[in-house]
Design a protein around this motif. Structure first.
Motif, PDB file in Angstrom:
ATOM      1  N   VAL A  31       0.834  -1.204   0.000  1.00  0.00           N
ATOM      2  CA  VAL A  31       0.000   0.000   0.000  1.00  0.00           C
ATOM      3  C   VAL A  31       0.870   1.255   0.000  1.00  0.00           C
ATOM      4  O   VAL A  31       0.577   2.240  -0.694  1.00  0.00           O
ATOM      5  CB  VAL A  31      -0.944  -0.002   1.219  1.00  0.00           C
ATOM      6  CG1 VAL A  31      -1.713   1.320   1.318  1.00  0.00           C
ATOM      7  CG2 VAL A  31      -1.930  -1.166   1.127  1.00  0.00           C
ATOM      8  N   TYR A  32       1.964   1.201   0.742  1.00  0.00           N
ATOM      9  CA  TYR A  32       2.872   2.352   0.803  1.00  0.00           C
ATOM     10  C   TYR A  32       3.482   2.647  -0.566  1.00  0.00           C
ATOM     11  O   TYR A  32       3.514   3.804  -1.012  1.00  0.00           O
ATOM     12  CB  TYR A  32       3.969   2.086   1.824  1.00  0.00           C
ATOM     13  CG  TYR A  32       5.109   3.076   1.775  1.00  0.00           C
ATOM     14  CD1 TYR A  32       4.948   4.370   2.270  1.00  0.00           C
ATOM     15  CD2 TYR A  32       6.335   2.720   1.219  1.00  0.00           C
ATOM     16  CE1 TYR A  32       5.981   5.285   2.219  1.00  0.00           C
ATOM     17  CE2 TYR A  32       7.378   3.629   1.163  1.00  0.00           C
ATOM     18  CZ  TYR A  32       7.199   4.903   1.662  1.00  0.00           C
ATOM     19  OH  TYR A  32       8.224   5.810   1.599  1.00  0.00           O
ATOM     20  N   VAL A  33       3.969   1.597  -1.242  1.00  0.00           N
ATOM     21  CA  VAL A  33       4.591   1.787  -2.552  1.00  0.00           C
ATOM     22  C   VAL A  33       3.582   2.341  -3.555  1.00  0.00           C
ATOM     23  O   VAL A  33       3.874   3.284  -4.307  1.00  0.00           O
ATOM     24  CB  VAL A  33       5.191   0.460  -3.057  1.00  0.00           C
ATOM     25  CG1 VAL A  33       5.658   0.586  -4.507  1.00  0.00           C
ATOM     26  CG2 VAL A  33       6.349   0.026  -2.174  1.00  0.00           C
ATOM     27  N   ILE A  34       2.381   1.776  -3.576  1.00  0.00           N
ATOM     28  CA  ILE A  34       1.362   2.238  -4.519  1.00  0.00           C
ATOM     29  C   ILE A  34       0.946   3.676  -4.217  1.00  0.00           C
ATOM     30  O   ILE A  34       0.849   4.514  -5.129  1.00  0.00           O
ATOM     31  CB  ILE A  34       0.137   1.298  -4.481  1.00  0.00           C
ATOM     32  CG1 ILE A  34       0.521  -0.091  -4.982  1.00  0.00           C
ATOM     33  CG2 ILE A  34      -0.998   1.859  -5.336  1.00  0.00           C
ATOM     34  CD1 ILE A  34      -0.573  -1.117  -4.842  1.00  0.00           C
ATOM     35  N   SER A  35       0.717   3.962  -2.950  1.00  0.00           N
ATOM     36  CA  SER A  35       0.287   5.311  -2.573  1.00  0.00           C
ATOM     37  C   SER A  35       1.368   6.343  -2.872  1.00  0.00           C
ATOM     38  O   SER A  35       1.079   7.449  -3.354  1.00  0.00           O
ATOM     39  CB  SER A  35      -0.076   5.347  -1.079  1.00  0.00           C
ATOM     40  OG  SER A  35      -1.153   4.474  -0.805  1.00  0.00           O
ATOM     41  N   TYR A  36       2.611   5.991  -2.607  1.00  0.00           N
ATOM     42  CA  TYR A  36       3.709   6.923  -2.861  1.00  0.00           C
ATOM     43  C   TYR A  36       3.837   7.199  -4.359  1.00  0.00           C
ATOM     44  O   TYR A  36       4.070   8.344  -4.770  1.00  0.00           O
ATOM     45  CB  TYR A  36       5.013   6.347  -2.326  1.00  0.00           C
ATOM     46  CG  TYR A  36       6.105   7.372  -2.124  1.00  0.00           C
ATOM     47  CD1 TYR A  36       6.434   7.813  -0.852  1.00  0.00           C
ATOM     48  CD2 TYR A  36       6.817   7.899  -3.199  1.00  0.00           C
ATOM     49  CE1 TYR A  36       7.436   8.760  -0.655  1.00  0.00           C
ATOM     50  CE2 TYR A  36       7.809   8.843  -3.024  1.00  0.00           C
ATOM     51  CZ  TYR A  36       8.117   9.273  -1.747  1.00  0.00           C
ATOM     52  OH  TYR A  36       9.097  10.212  -1.569  1.00  0.00           O
ATOM     53  N   SER A  37       3.684   6.151  -5.168  1.00  0.00           N
ATOM     54  CA  SER A  37       3.821   6.334  -6.617  1.00  0.00           C
ATOM     55  C   SER A  37       2.703   7.191  -7.199  1.00  0.00           C
ATOM     56  O   SER A  37       2.869   7.791  -8.263  1.00  0.00           O
ATOM     57  CB  SER A  37       3.839   4.973  -7.314  1.00  0.00           C
ATOM     58  OG  SER A  37       2.593   4.319  -7.183  1.00  0.00           O
ATOM     59  N   LEU A  38       1.560   7.252  -6.514  1.00  0.00           N
ATOM     60  CA  LEU A  38       0.414   8.032  -6.990  1.00  0.00           C
ATOM     61  C   LEU A  38       0.332   9.407  -6.350  1.00  0.00           C
ATOM     62  O   LEU A  38      -0.622  10.150  -6.597  1.00  0.00           O
ATOM     63  CB  LEU A  38      -0.893   7.274  -6.721  1.00  0.00           C
ATOM     64  CG  LEU A  38      -1.088   5.965  -7.496  1.00  0.00           C
ATOM     65  CD1 LEU A  38      -2.311   5.228  -6.991  1.00  0.00           C
ATOM     66  CD2 LEU A  38      -1.216   6.239  -8.992  1.00  0.00           C
ATOM     67  N   SER A  39       1.315   9.760  -5.532  1.00  0.00           N
ATOM     68  CA  SER A  39       1.288  11.029  -4.813  1.00  0.00           C
ATOM     69  C   SER A  39       2.108  12.094  -5.530  1.00  0.00           C
ATOM     70  O   SER A  39       3.031  11.797  -6.295  1.00  0.00           O
ATOM     71  CB  SER A  39       1.826  10.847  -3.383  1.00  0.00           C
ATOM     72  OG  SER A  39       1.031   9.932  -2.658  1.00  0.00           O
ATOM     73  N   THR A  40       1.755  13.350  -5.259  1.00  0.00           N
ATOM     74  CA  THR A  40       2.537  14.491  -5.754  1.00  0.00           C
ATOM     75  C   THR A  40       3.687  14.755  -4.793  1.00  0.00           C
ATOM     76  O   THR A  40       3.443  15.009  -3.608  1.00  0.00           O
ATOM     77  CB  THR A  40       1.658  15.745  -5.856  1.00  0.00           C
ATOM     78  OG1 THR A  40       0.567  15.482  -6.747  1.00  0.00           O
ATOM     79  CG2 THR A  40       2.468  16.929  -6.379  1.00  0.00           C
ATOM     80  N   PRO A  41       4.942  14.667  -5.231  1.00  0.00           N
ATOM     81  CA  PRO A  41       6.086  14.764  -4.319  1.00  0.00           C
ATOM     82  C   PRO A  41       6.092  16.030  -3.478  1.00  0.00           C
ATOM     83  O   PRO A  41       6.482  15.997  -2.310  1.00  0.00           O
ATOM     84  CB  PRO A  41       7.285  14.717  -5.271  1.00  0.00           C
ATOM     85  CG  PRO A  41       6.796  13.980  -6.461  1.00  0.00           C
ATOM     86  CD  PRO A  41       5.360  14.365  -6.603  1.00  0.00           C
ATOM     87  N   SER A  42       5.670  17.145  -4.050  1.00  0.00           N
ATOM     88  CA  SER A  42       5.722  18.405  -3.311  1.00  0.00           C
ATOM     89  C   SER A  42       4.761  18.429  -2.127  1.00  0.00           C
ATOM     90  O   SER A  42       4.911  19.241  -1.214  1.00  0.00           O
ATOM     91  CB  SER A  42       5.389  19.569  -4.247  1.00  0.00           C
ATOM     92  OG  SER A  42       4.090  19.403  -4.805  1.00  0.00           O
ATOM     93  N   MET A  43       3.793  17.519  -2.129  1.00  0.00           N
ATOM     94  CA  MET A  43       2.806  17.479  -1.047  1.00  0.00           C
ATOM     95  C   MET A  43       3.131  16.434   0.009  1.00  0.00           C
ATOM     96  O   MET A  43       2.437  16.338   1.024  1.00  0.00           O
ATOM     97  CB  MET A  43       1.408  17.217  -1.622  1.00  0.00           C
ATOM     98  CG  MET A  43       0.951  18.265  -2.626  1.00  0.00           C
ATOM     99  SD  MET A  43      -0.685  17.936  -3.306  1.00  0.00           S
ATOM    100  CE  MET A  43      -1.701  18.106  -1.832  1.00  0.00           C
ATOM    101  N   LEU A  44       4.170  15.632  -0.235  1.00  0.00           N
ATOM    102  CA  LEU A  44       4.562  14.619   0.732  1.00  0.00           C
ATOM    103  C   LEU A  44       5.366  15.257   1.857  1.00  0.00           C
ATOM    104  O   LEU A  44       6.233  16.104   1.628  1.00  0.00           O
ATOM    105  CB  LEU A  44       5.394  13.531   0.050  1.00  0.00           C
ATOM    106  CG  LEU A  44       4.662  12.679  -0.983  1.00  0.00           C
ATOM    107  CD1 LEU A  44       5.633  11.763  -1.703  1.00  0.00           C
ATOM    108  CD2 LEU A  44       3.558  11.850  -0.325  1.00  0.00           C
ATOM    109  N   LYS A  45       5.101  14.833   3.078  1.00  0.00           N
ATOM    110  CA  LYS A  45       5.769  15.412   4.239  1.00  0.00           C
ATOM    111  C   LYS A  45       6.565  14.367   5.017  1.00  0.00           C
ATOM    112  O   LYS A  45       6.875  14.562   6.187  1.00  0.00           O
ATOM    113  CB  LYS A  45       4.734  16.057   5.165  1.00  0.00           C
ATOM    114  CG  LYS A  45       3.952  17.189   4.501  1.00  0.00           C
ATOM    115  CD  LYS A  45       2.938  17.796   5.452  1.00  0.00           C
ATOM    116  CE  LYS A  45       2.157  18.934   4.777  1.00  0.00           C
ATOM    117  NZ  LYS A  45       1.157  19.523   5.688  1.00  0.00           N
TER     118      LYS A  45
END
Length: 292
Positions: A31-45
Motif C-alpha cells: 500500500v505504501y509503494v502504490i500510494s507513494y507512486s500516486l502522490s505528488t512529491p511536493s505534497m509529501l511530508k
C-alpha cells in the motif's frame, strides 16, 4: 448438532484477529509503494503514506514513456509464456519416459537426473557452455537452459505413476503408439500437475533477472522488466537526469516516485494473478503425498 463452546469461539476469534493482523502487516509495504507512486512529491511530508497525497499518474506516464520499460514488458511477457510452454513439453515427455519400467537403463537415468538436483557444474562452466553454444546475447538464453526442470519432472513422473494402468493398456489394445498414448491419454489426465508446474515456472520466469545480468548485459534490447527495475533502483537518479529526459515540472515527479511506479508495474501483474491460482500450487505440492 451441538453449538460451539465458548472457549472454541474465543479461540477462533483470536485466530481470525491474528491472521488479519498478519495480513495487515504484509499489505502495508504494498500500500505504501502504490500510494507513494500516486502522490505528488511536493505534497509529501515524510513518514508512511497509506493514501495518495495529491493524486497523480505522472510517474506512470513517465515510466511508460521510457522505451526500456515498454521493451522490458514485451521481453518479460514473451519469456513468461514461451519458457513455461517449452519446459512443459520437454519435461513432461522426459517424465513419461522415466515411468516406463521396460525401458533399458531407466533406473540409471532416474538416478542420473536426481543427481543434478544435488550437484551442479557451477556458474563458470555454465557461462562457458552458453558461450560455446552462442546463446549469449540472444533471447534463447531465457528459454533453452530452462527447457528441462528436474524438480518438475519428478512431480510429473510421480503424478503419472498414480494414474490407472488400465487406461494405457486399453489404448495399446486399440493400436495407440507411444506418442498417441502420451498426448491423447496421459497428457489430458495430467492437467492438474501441469498447471502447477507451469505456474511455478511462470513465476520464476517473470521474476528472473540474474540470467540477464550474467549473459545479456550488453544487449539492452533483451532486458526484461525485472532487470529494468534492477537498473532503475541502482541508478543515482537526480532532478538533472529527469530534466535531460524532458521532464519540465520537477514538482510532478521525483526519482523516488519514479522508482515506486516502476516497482508497481513490475510486481502488480504477478501479484494479481497469483492469489487466483494458489490452489494449483497447493495441488502441485501435494503430488506424490500418501493417499488413504
Amino acid at each position: 448438532m451441538r453449538g460451539r463452546s465458548v472457549s472454541g469461539t474465543i479461540f477462533d476469534s483470536i485466530n481470525h484477529l491474528f491472521m488479519l493482523l498478519i495480513l495487515l502487516v504484509m499489505m502495508i509495504p504494498f500500500v505504501y509503494v502504490i500510494s507513494y507512486s500516486l502522490s505528488t512529491p511536493s505534497m509529501l511530508k515524510g513518514g508512511i503514506v497509506l493514501f495518495p497525497v495529491g493524486f497523480t499518474f505522472d510517474s506512470y506516464r513517465k515510466a511508460f514513456a521510457d522505451p526500456a520499460v515498454l521493451k522490458g514488458v514485451y521481453i518479460s511477457v514473451a519469456r513468461t509464456t514461451i519458457g513455461p510452454a517449452v519446459m512443459l513439453l520437454f519435461t513432461s515427455m522426459a517424465a513419461y519416459v522415466l515411468t516406463r519400467a521396460e525401458l533399458a537403463g531407466v533406473r540409471f537415468f532416474r538416478k542420473f537426473f536426481v543427481f543434478t538436483l544435488y550437484f551442479s557444474s557451477g556458474m563458470i562452466p555454465m557461462y562457458l557452455l552458453m558461450g560455446y553454444l552462442n546463446l549469449k546475447g540472444t533471447f534463447l538464453i531465457y528459454i533453452l537452459p530452462t527447457a528441462i526442470s528436474v524438480f518438475n519432472m519428478v512431480l510429473i513422473k510421480t503424478y503419472i505413476e498414480g494414474l490407472p494402468k488400465e487406461l494405457e493398456e486399453a489404448a495399446v489394445v486399440d493400436g495407440a503408439n507411444n506418442f498417441q498414448l502420451f498426448f491423447k491419454v496421459i497428457f489430458p489426465l495430467c492437467m492438474p500437475v501441469f498447471a502447477a508446474v507451469v505456474l511455478f515456472d511462470c513465476v520464476n520466469q517473470w521474476n528472473a533477472f540474474i540470467d540477464t545480468q550474467i549473459y545479456n548485459t550488453m544487449s539492452p534490447n533483451l532486458y526484461p522488466l525485472q532487470y529494468v527495475l534492477y537498473n532503475t533502483l541502482n541508478q543515482i537518479n537526480s532532478l538533472d537526469q529527469l530534466r535531460e529526459q524532458g521532464q519540465t515540472q520537477m514538482t510532478a515527479i521525483t526519482p523516488q516516485t519514479f522508482k515506486m511506479a516502476i516497482t508497481v508495474i513490475t510486481v502488480l501483474p504477478i501479484a494479481c494473478v497469483y492469489p487466483f491460482l494458489q490452489r494449483f500450487f497447493i495441488k502441485g505440492l501435494l503430488v506424490g503425498s500418501i493417499k488413504g
